[in-house]
Design a protein around this motif. Structure first.
Motif, PDB file in Angstrom:
ATOM      1  N   LEU A 275       0.823  -1.212   0.000  1.00  0.00           N
ATOM      2  CA  LEU A 275       0.000   0.000   0.000  1.00  0.00           C
ATOM      3  C   LEU A 275       0.855   1.259   0.000  1.00  0.00           C
ATOM      4  O   LEU A 275       0.525   2.250  -0.672  1.00  0.00           O
ATOM      5  N   TRP A 276       1.960   1.237   0.761  1.00  0.00           N
ATOM      6  CA  TRP A 276       2.864   2.388   0.726  1.00  0.00           C
ATOM      7  C   TRP A 276       3.473   2.549  -0.669  1.00  0.00           C
ATOM      8  O   TRP A 276       3.633   3.669  -1.163  1.00  0.00           O
ATOM      9  N   GLY A 277       3.810   1.426  -1.312  1.00  0.00           N
ATOM     10  CA  GLY A 277       4.312   1.500  -2.683  1.00  0.00           C
ATOM     11  C   GLY A 277       3.274   2.075  -3.624  1.00  0.00           C
ATOM     12  O   GLY A 277       3.582   2.913  -4.481  1.00  0.00           O
ATOM     13  N   PHE A 278       2.027   1.650  -3.443  1.00  0.00           N
ATOM     14  CA  PHE A 278       0.945   2.173  -4.267  1.00  0.00           C
ATOM     15  C   PHE A 278       0.756   3.663  -4.034  1.00  0.00           C
ATOM     16  O   PHE A 278       0.498   4.428  -4.969  1.00  0.00           O
ATOM     17  N   LEU A 279       0.922   4.080  -2.767  1.00  0.00           N
ATOM     18  CA  LEU A 279       0.776   5.492  -2.420  1.00  0.00           C
ATOM     19  C   LEU A 279       1.784   6.355  -3.170  1.00  0.00           C
ATOM     20  O   LEU A 279       1.490   7.490  -3.571  1.00  0.00           O
ATOM     21  N   VAL A 280       2.991   5.816  -3.396  1.00  0.00           N
ATOM     22  CA  VAL A 280       4.035   6.560  -4.100  1.00  0.00           C
ATOM     23  C   VAL A 280       3.838   6.479  -5.611  1.00  0.00           C
ATOM     24  O   VAL A 280       3.978   7.471  -6.337  1.00  0.00           O
ATOM     25  N   VAL A 281       3.487   5.263  -6.092  1.00  0.00           N
ATOM     26  CA  VAL A 281       3.396   5.060  -7.533  1.00  0.00           C
ATOM     27  C   VAL A 281       2.159   5.720  -8.130  1.00  0.00           C
ATOM     28  O   VAL A 281       2.206   6.229  -9.253  1.00  0.00           O
ATOM     29  N   PHE A 282       1.074   5.734  -7.384  1.00  0.00           N
ATOM     30  CA  PHE A 282      -0.190   6.215  -7.934  1.00  0.00           C
ATOM     31  C   PHE A 282      -0.107   7.629  -8.514  1.00  0.00           C
ATOM     32  O   PHE A 282      -0.570   7.859  -9.641  1.00  0.00           O
ATOM     33  N   PRO A 283       0.456   8.624  -7.795  1.00  0.00           N
ATOM     34  CA  PRO A 283       0.528   9.966  -8.402  1.00  0.00           C
ATOM     35  C   PRO A 283       1.354   9.986  -9.688  1.00  0.00           C
ATOM     36  O   PRO A 283       0.998  10.695 -10.642  1.00  0.00           O
ATOM     37  N   LEU A 284       2.465   9.220  -9.723  1.00  0.00           N
ATOM     38  CA  LEU A 284       3.283   9.175 -10.937  1.00  0.00           C
ATOM     39  C   LEU A 284       2.479   8.646 -12.121  1.00  0.00           C
ATOM     40  O   LEU A 284       2.455   9.245 -13.206  1.00  0.00           O
TER      41      LEU A 284
END
Length: 464
Positions: A262-271
């Motif tokens: 989920l933390w990875g998704f939190l970072v990747v999602f805006p990109l």
């Protein structure tokens, strides 16, 4: 149980289970009894307080209820007080957990509110031309804005606590006695110390009554659900229950790698989102450009025909440049969508749910909610009777702690023992104002724009 002089009447026992925080013995018991009395009176009936009873040394509040069209009955209110049984966790453990899960808690709160709003729309509270419950985006925007404020508040409290013992004590109390109860529950710390004694209280109530109703507020609603799964109860009333939210926290704890994903998704999602939004706009721009180029070429060709100067060059149209640009943008959109789909699929594969999380009591269940109480958001048991209380005009931020002050909540308590038809049928669902949906559309655009800007900043930061 001592005699109250109404032994011939049917007796209903309400086991009252409180939520998080520093609760005094009898507080929730008294609040539920008062709310029930207000519900009887709202239905045009009469509630008469009877002498207190006794159950294994525990005080039991009693009252006689006379509702129009119904036989009189006696209501008993048993105290499911558990505050003293809950171990106080270490503040550092609770605070560390809060910092890890706050972003996900905000996500789940917004998603669960959208769930409730869509359920209301689906039930026909008001037809809407919008494809989504956009009102939820207002709350999502507010929660996103609240995230840095929460961080600043924690930081400020920590700094002040270094110089003030009183502030340090109060901060520690809030962390350990309010948030700490939720931490203990998601850590299974209440299973033996709290849930087991509540089962015993429920069993004792059964010995003196014809029917037993479990009433749980906030975390107490989730505790009552766990009790009702194994105990013989006739109805459950979950008031502002945190079932969905607490279930999410328990799932996070059991899913070891889920927080990492989920933390990875939190970072990747805006990109990915910024790339998709940019490419999506690019596709639209290139399509408009293609139309403009085509129209201009047709106009030039018609002019050439009129001047009898037709040549192969005047009729030729080479859209390859425009199409290539559009296809590149479309490819970025498709790849971005595929990346988000793969990440979402990975997240679902990492989920480990507690065994009881989808189990529901084998009895009638009533869920009392407010549209502005975040703790109550989310799906309820299939077949549950969902009842919304009106939002307080003066203190809408205090909805979670004022349920039992509203006669509408008391009516639901009465409904749980005499039936829906006897109280005049199911109440109307809250109506969704058009202004709220319009604000939601604006909030959605703000969130998309903010996500795009965050993604562009991250892309620049990593050199993409």
């Amino acid at each position: 149980m001592g005699s109250t002089g109404n032994d011939a009447l049917v007796r209903y026992a309400f086991v009252c289970v409180h939520g998080v925080g520093m609760q005094q013995q009898g507080d929730t018991q008294t609040a539920v009894a008062g709310s029930f009395a207000a519900g009887v009176e709202r239905l045009g009936g009469v509630y008469t307080t009877l002498p207190d009873g006794d159950s294994d040394g525990e005080r039991v509040l009693c009252g006689r209820a006379e509702v129009p069209g119904q036989q009189p009955f006696v209501a008993e209110f048993h105290d499911g007080w558990w505050d003293e049984r809950a171990a106080v966790p270490a503040a550092r453990n609770v605070l560390g957990w809060v910092l890890r899960v706050v972003p996900f808690a905000l996500w789940s709160t917004a998603a669960l509110w959208a769930w409730d709003l869509e359920a209301i729309r689906g039930a026909g509270a008001r037809r809407s031309p919008l494809p989504l419950p956009f009102t939820a985006f207002v709350g999502m925007l507010g929660l996103v804005c609240a995230l840095p404020l929460i961080g600043l508040a924690l930081l400020g409290a920590g700094i002040v606590s270094l110089f003030s013992r009183s502030v340090a004590a109060r901060t520690r109390t809030v962390i350990t006695r309010f948030v700490g109860d939720a931490w203990s529950y998601r850590s299974d710390g209440l299973d033996d110390s709290v849930i087991a004694p509540l089962r015993a209280t429920t069993a004792r109530a059964r010995t003196s009554a014809d029917a037993v109703v479990l009433v749980g507020h906030s975390l107490g609603g989730e505790l009552a659900r766990r009790v009702a799964i194994t105990e013989d109860v006739d109805a459950c009333v979950f008031v502002g229950s945190g079932e969905a939210q607490l279930g999410f926290f328990r799932m996070l704890r059991r899913s070891r790698w889920l927080p990492v994903a989920l933390w990875g998704f939190l970072v990747v999602f805006p990109l990915v989102m910024s790339a998709m939004v940019g490419s999506g706009i690019g596709v639209v721009v290139e399509m408009i450009r293609a139309v403009v180029v085509t129209v201009e070429h047709m106009a030039a060709a018609l002019s050439a025909v009129a001047r009898a100067e037709v040549t192969p060059a005047t009729l030729a149209l080479d859209p390859s440049a425009v199409l290539d640009a559009a296809l590149r943008d479309l490819a970025v959109t498709v790849v971005g969508g595929a990346v988000l789909f793969v990440v979402a699929l990975l997240v679902t594969k990492l989920v480990r749910r507690p065994e009881d999380i989808e189990q529901q009591p084998r009895c009638e269940t009533f869920a009392v909610k407010s549209l502005v109480d975040p703790v109550s958001f989310g799906p309820t048991a299939p077949g549950a009777f969902v009842r919304y209380v009106p939002i307080s005009a003066r203190r809408p931020w205090a909805e979670h702690v004022t349920y039992f002050r509203k006669p509408e909540a008391g009516v639901v308590l009465v409904e749980s023992v005499i039936g829906t038809e006897a109280v005049g049928g199911a109440p109307a669902l809250p109506r969704l104002a058009w202004g709220a949906e319009a604000a939601g559309v604006v909030a959605a655009f703000v969130l998309i724009g903010g996500t795009w800007a965050a993604g562009r900043w991250l892309a620049t930061l990593v050199g993409l």
